[in-house]
Motif scaffolding. Structure first.
Motif: not given
Length: 63
Positions: A37-42, A44-56
């Motif tokens: 049930k909550g896997s989509l939000s997880i 999205i959070g994981f993808i955002m984390f990868i994007i933040v790491l790439f930007l940093l």
């Protein structure tokens, strides 16, 4: 590089594999909705984390 028979086999294999995956997913759709049930939000959070790491990495590199 590949023979005509190998290309035909690969094409049939890809089409059959995709059809089988769609059939299997549709058959298990009720279970997916119940247990994941909550896997989509997880995701999205994981993808955002990868994007933040790439930007940093991009902005903190010495020039």
């Amino acid at each position: 590089m590949f023979s005509q028979g190998q290309l035909v086999f690969a094409g049939f294999f890809v089409v059959a594999f995709i059809i089988l995956m769609i059939f299997s997913y549709r058959r298990d759709l009720k279970l997916h909705r119940k247990y994941y049930k909550g896997s989509l939000s997880i995701l999205i959070g994981f993808i955002m984390f990868i994007i933040v790491l790439f930007l940093l990495k991009t902005y903190l590199q010495p020039e």
